[in-house]
Each structure stands twice: as structure tokens, then as C-alpha cells.
Write an enzyme that holds these catalytic residues in place. Structure first.
Site, PDB file in Angstrom:
ATOM      1  N   LEU A 155      40.595  38.814  40.282  1.00  0.00           N
ATOM      2  CA  LEU A 155      40.214  37.398  40.315  1.00  0.00           C
ATOM      3  C   LEU A 155      40.869  36.637  39.168  1.00  0.00           C
ATOM      4  O   LEU A 155      41.308  35.501  39.332  1.00  0.00           O
ATOM      5  CB  LEU A 155      38.696  37.260  40.221  1.00  0.00           C
ATOM      6  N   GLY A 196      43.969  44.008  43.348  1.00  0.00           N
ATOM      7  CA  GLY A 196      43.155  43.900  44.553  1.00  0.00           C
ATOM      8  C   GLY A 196      41.690  44.150  44.254  1.00  0.00           C
ATOM      9  O   GLY A 196      41.309  44.517  43.141  1.00  0.00           O
ATOM     10  N   GLU A 243      41.668  45.311  38.929  1.00  0.00           N
ATOM     11  CA  GLU A 243      40.683  45.638  39.952  1.00  0.00           C
ATOM     12  C   GLU A 243      39.585  44.575  40.015  1.00  0.00           C
ATOM     13  O   GLU A 243      38.993  44.229  38.987  1.00  0.00           O
ATOM     14  CB  GLU A 243      40.018  46.985  39.665  1.00  0.00           C
ATOM     15  N   CYS A 244      39.318  44.091  41.198  1.00  0.00           N
ATOM     16  CA  CYS A 244      38.184  43.211  41.481  1.00  0.00           C
ATOM     17  C   CYS A 244      38.131  42.031  40.506  1.00  0.00           C
ATOM     18  O   CYS A 244      38.842  41.054  40.681  1.00  0.00           O
ATOM     19  CB  CYS A 244      36.883  44.008  41.468  1.00  0.00           C
ATOM     20  N   GLY A 245      37.296  42.086  39.462  1.00  0.00           N
ATOM     21  CA  GLY A 245      37.228  40.995  38.513  1.00  0.00           C
ATOM     22  C   GLY A 245      38.568  40.712  37.856  1.00  0.00           C
ATOM     23  O   GLY A 245      38.939  39.554  37.625  1.00  0.00           O
TER      24      GLY A 245
END
Length: 505
Positions: free
Chosen positions: A357, A450, A352-354
Site C-alpha cells: 500500500l 503485493g 507485502e500488504c501494508g
């Protein structure tokens, strides 16, 4: 009977409710009380601060993420065995979805849980107008739940004068005042965040604040009223059909517990969970739910550890700040290789998110440099000048995948300054207010990657499906066998935020 609770709210962000909440929590802890704390809304930072610095159990309450029964269940679950509870509101008291509805607001939480609310009013630059403001908040909704007032940034003399006027004209209790205390302000930086270690003598400052609040606030009166209110909790509003009574709360708690039991697995499956300064955004209710369903969670640090924990059959890469630690993450090549091999080898993974990335080919760090990452996704993640697609969303699966079948829905939120060349298109995201919608997430039978952060209690089948895939992976015999001689890692919970909330609606 659940322990007594109180909710602290304000007309708007910047009124001082976060600092006052922390001071009250510290004062109650210093009295030797066992207090649970909560934060309204999709906020990771304040609960981490409450837990790390003040030392209290802290969780989120969010009436967009969950229905009323589930919100009551989580409140009851997380206050069991405690002497009391303090809930910190978010934004302005009535500010909810789209900025024009009360759904998802602090008021909605107070109404759903039947909690007494104390309104923190910033009296700086005002006097009699404060009375008019309080009157408006009391009358805007008939069941406002506002039962008391705290005057912030006012002098002792003005406080005494306003207290008499407010109590005489509005028939509501003023529980005291908080003088202006510039030495207790908290600095901010990237995303409004600071590290507790960077704030000089933070614990001492909070103890000093607690000592001052013991002098200027009637904490005994607040505790007495919250106990008295809890004794009649639900009775008034149950008559109007606006709140569940004690019997109904017990019934919904039993029902949700049975649903969780029915979805749980008898044998444990080990799940590696990224937890360090780069990956620190994880809802603790999510992790505890995974454990109830049959997960054995094994924390590890993608920044410091060389390999994944041994014998794990699933991987969770939480949100956080990989951009602030991009160099350290990139230089830990053995971990990048281990994670890429695990994901490409079929190990179920939620990023998730971080965490999303981190799975990219390269990431632009906060220093402006591009750093190689895990390379699971052949794309670059880069910094933008503003928040992208931030706020509440409902996700709907466009195809069968790890966390859902076609048409399955789960609620979450996005909040990020970084973006990606490839955000995916396995889920369709819709804002709860307005018409904005978009596709997102790289989803396969073994991967969710995502920007959206998910709240598992909005769809219990999501964590169930994840663990089911992890069990299948374990049974295939293809599990990570990396050597693991580390001591168990404690969640860092190192970030805090000042009382400044960006609108997430």
C-alpha cells in the site's frame, strides 16, 4: 530432549483461550521459568503480545505453511534452551482448511508435534452438556491428543461438581476452572486490534490474572504431566506411523540445517527492514532465516526517519497499518522520495500488504482522506467494506522474477480491508480448499509488491534468491549512502488482539 510443552485449545473462538494462555504464560514467567510460546496459524498479533507485554519468546506454528519436518524443526529450534513451551491454538480445535478438513488445524499441530492438548471449555450457560461436548472432542479422532480440560467462566461450586463427573465418566483430568473476570476483558477495534498502551494497566491486569490462575488452576499438575508426556513423546504414535520419533526429529533437523547452510552466503549484505507502528507484521522466523542466509538486518521507521539506513542493498516493507498512519507517512516526504529512488534505482524490494500500500501513488487513510505515498506504483489504494481475498493461498510464479522462476511456488496468506486499483499479475494465487484463484503481485527482477504475506520456510529458495539479488546490487556499487546516526531500533511489537479470530480458511 526437547523441553516439555503443552497446547491450549478450545471448541471455538471466543472460548477464552487467548486470555487464559496469557495468564498461564504470565504465571510461569512469574515463577522464574524460561518459557517459549507459540501461536497456531497465520497470526502476527498474539506472538507480538506475548513478546512485548509478557516478555516471552513467541513464534508461529502452521502446518499449511510448512511440511511436518519443517514444523518439527522450527519447534525444536525455538524451544532450544528453554524450560518449557506453551502453544496457543487457533479457532476450534479441529477447524482446518476449508472449514471441513483437519489439515492446518490446531489438532494437526498437536498431532505433528506430538503435544498434549488442554481443552478450554466455556461453561457459561451450560452444565452437564459440557461433559457431552468434551466426550465428542475426545472421540472425534482416536489420536485426539486431548489430555486435560480447563473449565472457563464457571463458579467454584459448579466446577467441583463438573470436575467429578468429567473425571469419573471420561477418565480425563480437569486442571481447574477460571471464574468470570469482566475486569480482564480486552477491547477491540480496527481488525480486532488494540494498542497495549491504550489498555489501562495491562501488565498489572495480567499479573492479577496470573495470581488468580495460581489459585484456581493446577499449574503444578499441568507442568508435571507435560514433563511426563514429553518423556514418552513419540513412542505411542511412532508405533502407528503417525509421528516422528526422537531420532527422526534429529535427522530432519540436521537435514534442514544443512539445506540452509548450503543456500547461505559467506559475506553479509545489509537489508533495510521497515519496523514501526505502521509496519509491524513480519514473521520473526522469516527475519531470522534471512540472517542465517547472510543478511544483516537494519531496522528503520518510514514514519519517523528522514532517510534509509546507509549502505543497504535491499529493502523489506512489512505488512501492518499504513492506513492508520497515512498522514504521518505522507508528510515524511524525504523518506517517500528515498524509497521511491531506491526502488526505481534497482534496489531489490519486498513489499507485502501494508508495504505494498505504501508504494502506491496515493492511499486512502482510515480517516477517509487520500494521502500521497511513495509513488512507485501509479495506482490508488482504497478502503473496502469487507475483507478481500482473505485466507491461505499458494502462489505460483507466472514469469521469472525476484522471488522465483516460472513455476516456482510459495505459500502465504492474504488478510486486508484495503484494496488496490492495480494488484499485479506476476503470480497466480490458489486457495488450498475450494476453486477460487486469481492473479496478483507486481513482480520484476528487483521487486515483489503485493498483498500476499509469505512464509519463507515454505520455499527456502525464495529468501535465497532475494539475497542473491541484493548481493548483485551491492556489487554494482549502486547502494544507498544516506547518513545514518540513529541508534538501533527495537521492534515495536505494539499490537494485541482479543480472543476473537476471523476464519482464515
Amino acid at each position: 530432549m526437547r523441553p516439555p510443552g503443552m497446547l491450549l485449545t478450545a471448541p471455538a473462538s471466543g472460548s477464552g483461550k487467548t486470555l487464559i494462555t496469557c495468564g498461564i504464560l504470565q504465571a510461569l514467567v512469574n515463577r522464574g521459568l524460561k518459557i517459549a510460546s507459540f501461536k497456531c496459524g497465520p497470526d502476527y498479533i498474539d506472538p507480538m503480545f506475548h513478546g512485548k507485554v509478557i516478555g516471552v519468546k513467541s513464534r508461529n506454528l502452521d502446518t499449511f505453511f510448512t511440511d511436518a519436518d519443517t514444523a518439527r524443526y522450527l519447534y525444536a529450534k525455538n524451544t532450544s534452551g528453554f524450560d518449557g513451551a506453551v502453544v496457543e491454538g487457533v479457532m476450534g480445535y479441529y477447524d482446518g482448511l476449508g472449514g471441513i478438513r483437519t489439515e492446518g488445524s490446531t489438532y494437526d499441530v498437536a498431532r505433528t508435534l506430538d503435544l498434549p492438548a488442554v481443552l478450554v471449555i466455556n461453561g457459561r450457560g451450560a452444565s452437564l452438556s459440557v461433559v457431552a461436548m468434551i466426550k465428542g472432542f475426545l472421540e472425534y479422532r482416536q489420536d485426539s491428543h486431548i489430555c486435560g480440560v480447563i473449565l472457563n467462566q464457571v463458579s467454584p461450586m459448579i466446577s467441583r461438581q463438573l470436575k467429578d463427573l468429567i473425571e469419573q465418566e471420561l477418565k480425563i483430568r480437569v486442571y481447574g476452572y477460571v471464574p468470570k473476570m469482566t475486569e480482564l476483558s480486552l477491547d477491540s477495534r480496527h481488525l480486532g486490534l488494540v494498542l497495549p498502551g491504550e489498555i489501562k494497566e495491562l501488565k498489572e491486569k495480567l499479573n492479577h490474572l496470573a495470581e488468580e490462575l495460581e489459585k484456581t488452576l493446577d499449574l503444578d499438575g499441568m507442568l508435571h504431566f507435560s514433563r511426563e508426556y514429553e518423556g514418552r513423546s513419540g513412542k505411542i504414535f511412532q508405533e502407528n506411523g503417525k509421528s516422528a520419533g526422537t531420532g527422526e526429529e534429529k535427522a530432519c533437523t540436521a537435514r534442514i540445517r544443512e539445506e540452509i547452510r548450503a543456500l547461505s552466503f559467506p559475506e553479509k549484505v545489509r537489508i533495510a527492514v521497515a519496523e514501526d507502528d505502521a509496519f509491524c507484521f513480519t514473521y520473526l522466523d522469516n527475519l531470522e532465516l534471512l540472517e542465517e542466509l547472510g543478511a544483516e538486518l537494519v531496522p528503520f521507521s518510514p514514519t519517523e526517519d528522514a532517510e534509509l539506513p546507509r549502505n543497504v542493498s535491499g529493502l523489506i516493507l512489512s505488512g501492518g497499518y499504513p492506513e492508520l498512519h497515512a498522514e504521518a507517512l505522507s508528510k515524511n516526504q524525504s523518506m517517500r522520495t528515498a524509497i521511491r529512488s531506491a526502488v526505481e534505482g534497482g534496489m531489490p524490494c519486498i513489499a507485502e500488504c501494508g508495504g505494498f500500500l505504501y508504494l502506491h501513488r496515493e492511499l486512502e487513510g482510515a480517516d477517509g482522506k487520500l494521502w500521497p505515498m511513495a509513488g512507485v506504483l501509479d495506482a490508488k489504494a482504497y478502503r473496502t467494506k469487507r475483507l478481500s481475498r482473505f485466507g491461505y493461498i499458494t502462489l505460483e510464479a507466472k514469469e521469472n522474477q525476484l522471488l522465483g522462476k516460472t513455476g516456482d511456488r510459495i505459500r502465504g496468506h492474504e488478510f486486508h480491508y484495503w484494496d488496490s486499483e492495480s494488484c499485479g499479475e506476476s503470480f497466480h494465487a490458489e486457495k488450498p480448499a475450494g476453486s477460487r484463484e486469481w492473479d496478483c503481485v507486481h513482480g520484476t527482477q528487483m521487486l515483489y509488491a503485493g498483498f500476499p504475506h509469505l512464509f519463507y520456510y515454505s520455499n527456502l529458495y525464495v529468501p535465497h534468491r532475494f539475497l542473491k539479488a541484493c548481493r548483485k546490487y551491492k556489487e554494482s556499487g549502486d547502494i544507498c549512502e544516506a547518513d545514518d546516526k540513529r541508534e538501533p531500533r527495537i521492534r515495536s511489537e505494539k499490537y494485541i488482539r482479543e480472543d476473537e479470530h476471523i476464519c482464515l480458511y
